[in-house]
Scaffold this active site. Structure first.
Site, PDB file in Angstrom:
ATOM      1  N   GLN A 107       0.844  -1.197   0.000  1.00  0.00           N
ATOM      2  CA  GLN A 107       0.000   0.000   0.000  1.00  0.00           C
ATOM      3  C   GLN A 107       0.883   1.251   0.000  1.00  0.00           C
ATOM      4  O   GLN A 107       0.382   2.364  -0.043  1.00  0.00           O
ATOM      5  CB  GLN A 107      -0.888   0.003   1.246  1.00  0.00           C
ATOM      6  CG  GLN A 107      -1.817  -1.192   1.333  1.00  0.00           C
ATOM      7  CD  GLN A 107      -2.358  -1.380   2.754  1.00  0.00           C
ATOM      8  OE1 GLN A 107      -3.407  -0.864   3.097  1.00  0.00           O
ATOM      9  NE2 GLN A 107      -1.641  -2.111   3.579  1.00  0.00           N
ATOM     10  N   ILE A 109       3.817   4.047  -1.117  1.00  0.00           N
ATOM     11  CA  ILE A 109       4.103   4.758  -2.370  1.00  0.00           C
ATOM     12  C   ILE A 109       5.569   5.187  -2.399  1.00  0.00           C
ATOM     13  O   ILE A 109       5.930   6.116  -3.098  1.00  0.00           O
ATOM     14  CB  ILE A 109       3.168   5.975  -2.513  1.00  0.00           C
ATOM     15  CG1 ILE A 109       3.291   6.924  -1.303  1.00  0.00           C
ATOM     16  CG2 ILE A 109       1.711   5.538  -2.677  1.00  0.00           C
ATOM     17  CD1 ILE A 109       2.529   8.246  -1.466  1.00  0.00           C
ATOM     18  N   ASP A 110       6.402   4.492  -1.588  1.00  0.00           N
ATOM     19  CA  ASP A 110       7.776   4.952  -1.385  1.00  0.00           C
ATOM     20  C   ASP A 110       8.824   4.242  -2.246  1.00  0.00           C
ATOM     21  O   ASP A 110      10.010   4.595  -2.199  1.00  0.00           O
ATOM     22  CB  ASP A 110       8.153   4.849   0.101  1.00  0.00           C
ATOM     23  CG  ASP A 110       7.976   3.441   0.678  1.00  0.00           C
ATOM     24  OD1 ASP A 110       8.110   2.457  -0.067  1.00  0.00           O
ATOM     25  OD2 ASP A 110       7.720   3.339   1.899  1.00  0.00           O
ATOM     26  N   HIS A 125      -1.649   1.326  -4.156  1.00  0.00           N
ATOM     27  CA  HIS A 125      -2.003   2.734  -3.921  1.00  0.00           C
ATOM     28  C   HIS A 125      -1.125   3.675  -4.746  1.00  0.00           C
ATOM     29  O   HIS A 125      -1.108   4.881  -4.502  1.00  0.00           O
ATOM     30  CB  HIS A 125      -1.894   3.080  -2.427  1.00  0.00           C
ATOM     31  CG  HIS A 125      -3.034   2.504  -1.617  1.00  0.00           C
ATOM     32  ND1 HIS A 125      -3.053   2.501  -0.243  1.00  0.00           N
ATOM     33  CD2 HIS A 125      -4.200   1.930  -2.000  1.00  0.00           C
ATOM     34  CE1 HIS A 125      -4.168   1.936   0.181  1.00  0.00           C
ATOM     35  NE2 HIS A 125      -4.889   1.574  -0.857  1.00  0.00           N
ATOM     36  N   THR A 217       0.776  -3.228   8.700  1.00  0.00           N
ATOM     37  CA  THR A 217      -0.467  -2.591   8.223  1.00  0.00           C
ATOM     38  C   THR A 217      -1.577  -2.760   9.251  1.00  0.00           C
ATOM     39  O   THR A 217      -1.710  -3.820   9.859  1.00  0.00           O
ATOM     40  CB  THR A 217      -0.929  -3.139   6.852  1.00  0.00           C
ATOM     41  OG1 THR A 217      -2.179  -2.535   6.504  1.00  0.00           O
ATOM     42  CG2 THR A 217      -1.065  -4.650   6.822  1.00  0.00           C
TER      43      THR A 217
END
Ligand code: OAD
Length: 276
Positions: A107, A109-110, A125, A217
């Protein structure tokens, strides 16, 4: 003799005998790389409420109230990301590729799973490192230097005076209009569809895995959290690595600890190694 907790032993045996593994990760896996989570007490949403900063309508309303807050939010989001390196958790996940068929569904975005060398990564994501059209079609890849440049300009504007035009100029690598219309970061906001084809591939992999490992998570956000929920419903074993958990939860094997502690410990117990 060192005593090994029963849950670690059970999890390691499951992982060792699995052919297809899905590793489903959230913000906690990158916490030890210096990137904050969302829902912990010091999480991003405690300073920048999700309804004001992470929905299309909320973000627009916040911008209309005063773009300075949006610039601060973007800078706070970018700064840890542009200096982060994969931690021992990411590396231990990448090292699993040598032993079984591993699909990482993140999930985050890095970009840190790919940086650690994981072969198959689905970013449901999105990613900060890609710009897409208004329709979600890929337009350009961004480098870390591109993002550093955006952060430098935002810092300068926040120190010398914020105007809408100055922020939009600072963000032009990420956001704006070109001849074909609008472009924006490939980052999913609340209420938007997950990234394709990653989401379809992730569902397919989750449906057919022998074991799922979730790392860092809260499983609070759907539809992504459907993956571990459906796996449990199907009877697929779910190993959960997180410092926070419910000892009474019988639906997962909970390995209490951080990603950088427990993921190498699990890999070491399962395969006799901890990473590259
Ligand atoms: P959360 O902030 O909801 O949850 C982070 C989880 O990581 C919690 O369960 C923490 O206990 C755990 N954690 C904290 N430190 C850890 C560490 N060092 N090692 C392992 N675990 C640790 O983050 P996500 O579950 O990723 O989406 O949130 C899911 C989605 O909500 C995000 O992708 C984002 C957010 O809103 C969107 O913005 C659309």
């Amino acid at each position: 003799m060192i005593s090994v907790p029963n849950s670690l032993e059970r999890a390691a045996t499951l992982l060792n005998t699995a052919e297809r593994v899905v590793v489903f990760t959230g913000a906690g896996v990158s916490r030890e790389s210096g990137i904050p989570t969302f829902r912990d007490v010091d999480g991003v949403w405690s300073r920048y409420p999700a309804d004001q900063f992470a929905t299309p309508a909320g973000l627009l309303a916040t911008w209309n109230d005063g773009p300075e807050r949006v610039a601060e939010f973007l800078l706070e989001a970018l700064e840890p990301l542009i200096s982060a390196e994969p931690n021992a958790g990411h590396h231990a996940i990448a090292a699993l590729d040598a032993h079984c068929d591993v699909v990482v569904v993140t999930q985050n975005i890095d970009g840190l799973h790919s940086a650690a060398g994981s072969r198959t990564v689905y970013e449901v994501h999105g990613t900060t490192y890609r710009v897409v059209t208004g329709e979600g079609e890929p337009l350009a890849r961004l480098t870390r230097d591109d993002l550093r440049g955006v952060a430098r300009r935002l810092r300068h504007i926040l120190a010398t005076g914020v105007t809408e035009a100055r922020i939009l100029a600072a963000l032009r690598k990420l956001l704006g209009f070109n001849r074909s219309g609008m472009y924006r970061p490939n980052v999913v906001l609340f209420g938007e569809a997950l990234c394709e084809p990653d989401w379809s591939f992730a569902q397919e992999a989750a449906e057919h895995c022998d074991v799922m490992v979730t790392v860092g998570t809260s499983e609070a956000v759907y539809p992504a959290a459907m993956l571990p929920a459906s796996a449990r419903n199907r009877g697929t074993p779910v190993i959960r690595i997180d410092p926070v958990g419910d000892p009474e939860d019988s639906e997962s094997i909970w390995l209490e600890g951080t990603a950088a502690e427990m993921m190498p410990a699990l890999a070491a117990r399962a395969f006799g190694e901890s990473g590259p």
